[in-house]
Design a protein around this motif. Structure first.
Motif, mmCIF file in Angstrom:
data_model
loop_
_atom_site.group_PDB
_atom_site.id
_atom_site.type_symbol
_atom_site.label_atom_id
_atom_site.label_comp_id
_atom_site.label_asym_id
_atom_site.label_seq_id
_atom_site.Cartn_x
_atom_site.Cartn_y
_atom_site.Cartn_z
ATOM 1 N N GLN A 613 0.827 -1.207 0.000
ATOM 2 C CA GLN A 613 0.000 0.000 0.000
ATOM 3 C C GLN A 613 0.862 1.258 0.000
ATOM 4 O O GLN A 613 0.567 2.240 -0.698
ATOM 5 C CB GLN A 613 -0.904 -0.006 1.230
ATOM 6 C CG GLN A 613 -1.781 1.235 1.363
ATOM 7 C CD GLN A 613 -2.539 1.249 2.676
ATOM 8 O OE1 GLN A 613 -2.865 0.210 3.214
ATOM 9 N NE2 GLN A 613 -2.799 2.437 3.198
ATOM 10 N N TRP A 614 1.957 1.248 0.760
ATOM 11 C CA TRP A 614 2.773 2.446 0.908
ATOM 12 C C TRP A 614 3.696 2.675 -0.282
ATOM 13 O O TRP A 614 3.798 3.787 -0.801
ATOM 14 C CB TRP A 614 3.582 2.360 2.194
ATOM 15 C CG TRP A 614 4.362 3.609 2.500
ATOM 16 C CD1 TRP A 614 5.685 3.840 2.259
ATOM 17 C CD2 TRP A 614 3.855 4.797 3.097
ATOM 18 N NE1 TRP A 614 6.039 5.100 2.666
ATOM 19 C CE2 TRP A 614 4.932 5.719 3.194
ATOM 20 C CE3 TRP A 614 2.597 5.188 3.570
ATOM 21 C CZ2 TRP A 614 4.774 6.994 3.739
ATOM 22 C CZ3 TRP A 614 2.459 6.444 4.111
ATOM 23 C CH2 TRP A 614 3.528 7.332 4.185
ATOM 24 N N GLY A 616 3.975 0.605 -3.349
ATOM 25 C CA GLY A 616 3.385 0.397 -4.663
ATOM 26 C C GLY A 616 4.160 -0.490 -5.610
ATOM 27 O O GLY A 616 3.638 -0.871 -6.662
ATOM 28 N N SER A 617 5.409 -0.860 -5.306
ATOM 29 C CA SER A 617 6.181 -1.726 -6.195
ATOM 30 C C SER A 617 7.347 -2.342 -5.444
ATOM 31 O O SER A 617 7.820 -1.796 -4.439
ATOM 32 C CB SER A 617 6.715 -0.945 -7.398
ATOM 33 O OG SER A 617 7.707 -0.024 -6.991
ATOM 34 N N THR A 668 1.755 -2.229 -8.196
ATOM 35 C CA THR A 668 0.322 -1.957 -8.217
ATOM 36 C C THR A 668 0.025 -0.969 -9.344
ATOM 37 O O THR A 668 0.562 0.147 -9.348
ATOM 38 C CB THR A 668 -0.134 -1.351 -6.879
ATOM 39 O OG1 THR A 668 0.167 -2.269 -5.829
ATOM 40 C CG2 THR A 668 -1.627 -1.059 -6.901
ATOM 41 N N HIS A 671 -0.200 3.101 -9.107
ATOM 42 C CA HIS A 671 0.289 3.626 -7.831
ATOM 43 C C HIS A 671 1.312 4.729 -8.110
ATOM 44 O O HIS A 671 2.283 4.507 -8.820
ATOM 45 C CB HIS A 671 0.929 2.515 -7.008
ATOM 46 C CG HIS A 671 1.114 2.863 -5.565
ATOM 47 N ND1 HIS A 671 1.994 3.827 -5.135
ATOM 48 C CD2 HIS A 671 0.509 2.372 -4.445
ATOM 49 C CE1 HIS A 671 1.941 3.916 -3.819
ATOM 50 N NE2 HIS A 671 1.047 3.044 -3.377
ATOM 51 N N SER A 677 -1.284 8.010 -2.273
ATOM 52 C CA SER A 677 -2.457 7.174 -2.476
ATOM 53 C C SER A 677 -2.485 6.672 -3.902
ATOM 54 O O SER A 677 -1.979 7.311 -4.818
ATOM 55 C CB SER A 677 -3.731 7.970 -2.186
ATOM 56 O OG SER A 677 -3.723 8.406 -0.845
ATOM 57 N N VAL A 678 -3.097 5.499 -4.080
ATOM 58 C CA VAL A 678 -3.190 4.930 -5.418
ATOM 59 C C VAL A 678 -3.998 5.821 -6.336
ATOM 60 O O VAL A 678 -3.660 6.054 -7.487
ATOM 61 C CB VAL A 678 -3.822 3.526 -5.352
ATOM 62 C CG1 VAL A 678 -4.075 3.007 -6.754
ATOM 63 C CG2 VAL A 678 -2.918 2.565 -4.603
ATOM 64 N N GLU A 680 -4.760 9.235 -6.685
ATOM 65 C CA GLU A 680 -4.533 10.629 -6.334
ATOM 66 C C GLU A 680 -5.675 11.486 -6.882
ATOM 67 O O GLU A 680 -6.064 11.373 -8.033
ATOM 68 C CB GLU A 680 -3.197 11.101 -6.910
ATOM 69 C CG GLU A 680 -2.750 12.434 -6.330
ATOM 70 C CD GLU A 680 -1.321 12.750 -6.696
ATOM 71 O OE1 GLU A 680 -0.857 13.832 -6.329
ATOM 72 O OE2 GLU A 680 -0.681 11.907 -7.363
ATOM 73 N N GLU A 705 -8.685 -2.283 -0.019
ATOM 74 C CA GLU A 705 -8.503 -1.904 -1.423
ATOM 75 C C GLU A 705 -9.490 -0.816 -1.843
ATOM 76 O O GLU A 705 -9.165 0.061 -2.647
ATOM 77 C CB GLU A 705 -8.641 -3.145 -2.303
ATOM 78 C CG GLU A 705 -7.453 -4.097 -2.165
ATOM 79 C CD GLU A 705 -7.725 -5.466 -2.754
ATOM 80 O OE1 GLU A 705 -8.803 -5.643 -3.370
ATOM 81 O OE2 GLU A 705 -6.875 -6.350 -2.601
ATOM 82 N N ILE A 708 -8.069 2.499 -0.598
ATOM 83 C CA ILE A 708 -6.913 2.913 -1.399
ATOM 84 C C ILE A 708 -7.349 3.371 -2.789
ATOM 85 O O ILE A 708 -6.883 4.382 -3.309
ATOM 86 C CB ILE A 708 -5.901 1.754 -1.493
ATOM 87 C CG1 ILE A 708 -5.360 1.416 -0.103
ATOM 88 C CG2 ILE A 708 -4.773 2.087 -2.449
ATOM 89 C CD1 ILE A 708 -4.592 0.123 -0.049
ATOM 90 N N LYS A 709 -8.268 2.601 -3.371
ATOM 91 C CA LYS A 709 -8.740 2.928 -4.718
ATOM 92 C C LYS A 709 -9.405 4.298 -4.750
ATOM 93 O O LYS A 709 -9.357 5.013 -5.765
ATOM 94 C CB LYS A 709 -9.728 1.847 -5.173
ATOM 95 C CG LYS A 709 -9.979 1.821 -6.665
ATOM 96 C CD LYS A 709 -10.794 0.594 -7.027
ATOM 97 C CE LYS A 709 -11.023 0.535 -8.527
ATOM 98 N NZ LYS A 709 -11.810 -0.644 -8.916
#
Length: 770
Positions: A613-614, A616-617, A668, A671, A677-678, A680, A705, A708-709
């Motif tokens: 979550q933080w 992203g990859s 993700t 992201h 945030s995923v 923005e 999710e 985050i979405k």
């Protein structure tokens, strides 16, 4: 939890507590995944309960460590990709356990204290089977589902319709519009033995015990099976039985007691147990427990204890439930059975982490309903402490009627031929010198983590597990076939780096000895020979002249068509084709699953979700500093160090690089980068939300999710910076913390509005809705 453990907790630093909680969570989830997902029992009840009690104590001391998916708030297993999901109309809870008369009577005293009066207790046998929920609408069976995580189970309706004794239409009249009936699916002892005889006659593997056979039989897919395989499926299903023991969703049942519920269910044609009894006191219930403890084999099915419930239904609501279990019911677990047998040898097995574990190899002994040949001895110090010698007659028990345990030797039966066990100096799998991981460790480990076949096999099996990438078909047999085959000499996978590069031709001509899921040792058939299989048997597109086409070869080592040489006349079997398809599909799984699959120490589902979550990859995680990693909520210094150490190893980095080159999505989509945030600019930009408890319409991961979405931050603990707490049943300490801090609390319906339309939509609601 022991008194000593309880006294140790206050001395734990936050980082130490976090590391312990993470480790316990991983162990508990692994045990649940094995039990519910793979029908494999890898830990006894007592040890599992110790883990749970320890984790509960840590979370009481440090509530901020209790993540939304903590095992202390959940039951069962994660959602499966094997069957379609079914949401239970009412949560399907588990039961808390007691193991002694003192513990049971203390539970009953608490019940009567909370009820404010004496109560009646319905006592019934605890069947060692698989929990099932039947949904009837207007008297017709519309669905059947396993427990799953208590909120969402697996749709096994088609298979359940083949079980004798389960009515498709209820008898009688006046059925409610909707009722969920809960019960246990099982094999009788006689049917279990008959089933194993049938399996043997068909050349299929025998089942270890009735519970595994019941779960494995109910959770079978029929798609892609040939006529013989379908016949075997239907044969197993026809032998299953069901006993109903309760209700889930049922608005206003027209009865006042649980025992009356059983009478009503029986009048509808549903199978209920003939063995239950209503006791007028706790002592009467204890007498029932003692009676069946002495006569547990006098009934037609295996039992592992007694379930005691408050009979008065009105008290069920008053007493309530935790997030996992009702307070008005308890399971009394019987002590395990024990027998004497001969200790033939002590051999050493190496597991996924390189730990070298001695295992007792014994003359086959039937104990607690199954035949036992092997049992763990943990380490060389335990062998010495137990005082066992190779050649001893030993006392064997099944702890919790599940895990075999050698208690000790029968010294008076020694004849002088016994010999002492000596721990080997070299790894039995790869020849590397065994050594402690650090000074003072009792356990010895194989340092050849990269290419020790046993460690690679364990890691590959872990990658396919539900808690990681959840790849159907990548289980214990296929993992062993890919990493430790009898033939070919060079395995398809030397390390897991090549997993997503596998091709059809890599799977032809593989023979493998099946390894026991717990011990890693070769699994033996009843005649003592290794269980050897060819899991990816090839099949010919068309028959050779004068020869009938065969779907598979029973023994490829004697294949009349000769060894595979790339002939286009051969195609992959359905099992191999499915595995390759599932590997391809797994390339787009969520980032957190890949992080778990990488086998990084301490990085289980909880930490993996926080990292995904933080950052992203994987590339962003790899580039992060220790401070950046440790500052992520739910990670901390210990896990940060583990991540840095992991990426320092060249062959670890090779795994990431080859997976990415093969098309695995280690990021993700969309992201924007670490800390962002995923989505923005989404409706929750700048908003922090904690989702806790069971939110209708959302799984645990689904709620996170959704936040985050929508551009928000899905936090795992409540603080002054939290904007909303979405709370459902089982919210626990987070709900109390939100009330204490004055954080706005919303329910599941409001949560859906929040993530879809944003805070302003909630503000526009009428005051009584917010």
């Amino acid at each position: 939890m022991t008194d000593a453990e309880a006294h140790e907790l206050p001395d734990l630093t936050l980082d130490e507590a976090r590391a312990q909680a993470q480790s316990l969570t991983e162990q508990i989830l692994e045990a649940r995944d094995a039990y519910y997902g793979r029908d494999t029992l890898i830990v006894d009840d007592a040890t599992y309960d110790e883990w749970m009690h320890r984790l509960e104590a840590i979370e009481r001391l440090h509530p901020e460590l209790q993540g939304q998916d903590s095992p202390t708030l959940t039951v069962g297993a994660a959602e499966s990709s094997l069957f379609a999901p079914v949401e239970h109309a009412e949560r399907m809870l588990s039961l808390d356990n007691v193991f002694s008369d003192e513990e049971f009577l203390a539970w009953a005293a608490r019940v009567e204290r909370d009820a404010g009066r004496p109560v009646h207790y319905l006592c019934e046998l605890k069947i060692d089977g698989l929990a099932l929920s039947l949904r009837y609408e207007h008297g017709r069976l519309t669905s059947a589902a396993t427990r799953g995580d208590g909120r969402v189970g697996e749709d096994v309706t088609d298979n359940v319709r083949r079980i004798r004794g389960i009515p498709h239409v209820l008898e009688g009249e006046g059925h409610p519009d909707l009722v969920e009936v809960r019960g246990e699916v099982f094999f009788t002892v006689a049917d279990f033995e008959s089933l194993n005889a049938y399996q043997e006659a068909m050349g299929d593997r025998l089942f270890a015990n009735p519970r595994n056979a019941a779960s494995g039989s109910l959770r079978q897919k029929t798609e892609g099976k040939n006529e013989r395989q379908l016949q075997a499926v239907h044969e197993r299903l026809s032998r299953l039985r069901l006993t109903v023991h309760g209700i889930g969703a049922w608005p206003n049942p027209p009865v006042a007691t649980q025992s009356e519920v059983y009478g009503l269910l029986r009048s509808w044609g549903l199978p209920t147990s003939p063995y239950f009894r209503v006791a007028e006191s706790a002592q009467g219930a204890d007498d029932f427990i003692r009676h069946y403890g002495e006569h547990r084999h006098a009934v037609e099915h295996e039992i592992d204890g007694i379930v005691v419930k408050v009979d008065e239904l009105a008290l069920h609501d008053e007493l309530g439930a935790t997030s996992r279990a009702p307070r008005w019911a308890i399971a009394y677990k019987y002590p395990p059975e024990q027998v004497n047998t001969k200790l033939l040898d002590i051999v050493v097995s190496v597991g996924r982490t390189g730990r070298a574990t001695p295992f007792a190899v014994m003359e086959p002994a039937r104990v607690a309903g199954s035949v036992v040949r092997q049992a763990t001895l943990h380490n060389q110090d335990v062998v010495k402490a137990k005082g066992v010698l190779i050649g001893d007659t030993v006392v064997l028990r099944k702890a919790g009627d599940v895990i075999p345990e050698v208690l000790g030797p029968v010294v008076e039966l020694r004849d002088g031929t016994e010999r002492e066990f000596v721990m080997p100096e070299l790894c039995p799998e790869c020849g590397s010198r065994l050594a402690p991981a650090k000074e003072g460790d009792i356990d010895l480990r194989c340092p050849n983590a990269r290419s020790c076949p046993a460690q690679v096999r364990g890691r590959v099996e872990h990658i396919g597990s539900r808690g990681a990438l959840d790849i159907e078909g990548l289980g214990e047999v296929s993992a062993a076939a890919l990493t430790q085959p009898v033939r070919p000499e060079t395995p398809p996978l030397v390390t897991e780096a090549g997993l997503f590069d596998l091709r059809a031709q890599d799977l032809f001509g593989i023979d493998v000895v099946v390894r026991d899921a717990e011990t890693g040792l070769p699994r033996l058939l009843d005649d003592g020979t290794p269980d050897t299989r060819s899991p990816f048997r090839r099949q010919r597109k068309a028959p050779l002249p004068g020869r009938e086409a065969t779907a598979s070869r029973p023994d490829p080592r004697h294949d009349p068509d000769g060894p595979f040489d790339g002939d286009d006349d051969f195609i992959l079997s359905a099992v191999a084709t499915e595995l390759l398809a599932n590997l391809e599909a797994a390339k787009t799984k969520e980032l957190w699953r890949f992080l778990v699959a990488l086998n990084i120490r301490h990085v289980g589902p909880v930490a993996a979700r926080a990292l995904a979550q933080w950052f992203g990859s994987v590339s962003a995680i790899r580039a992060a500093s220790r401070d950046d990693l440790a500052s992520v909520e739910g990670v901390g210094g210990i896990i940060a160090d583990s991540l840095l150490d992991w990426f320092e190893v060249d062959w670890h980095r090779e795994i990431v690089e080859r997976w990415e080159a093969a098309g695995a999505r280690l990021a993700t989509p969309g992201h924007p980068g670490p800390g962002a945030s995923v989505a923005e600019g989404g409706v929750l930009e700048g908003i922090t939300v904690v989702a806790t408890g069971s939110l209708e319409g959302f799984s645990r991961e689904g709620a996170q999710e959704a936040i985050i979405k929508a551009g928000g931050k899905a936090a795992s603990s409540v603080s002054k910076k939290t904007d909303f707490v979405a709370a459902g049943p089982g919210a626990g300490s987070k709900l109390a913390k939100a009330e204490e801090l004055g954080v706005r609390i919303i329910d599941a319906a409001q949560f859906r509005i929040l993530v879809e339309q944003g805070p302003s939509a909630l503000d526009a609601l009428a005051p009584d809705a917010g």
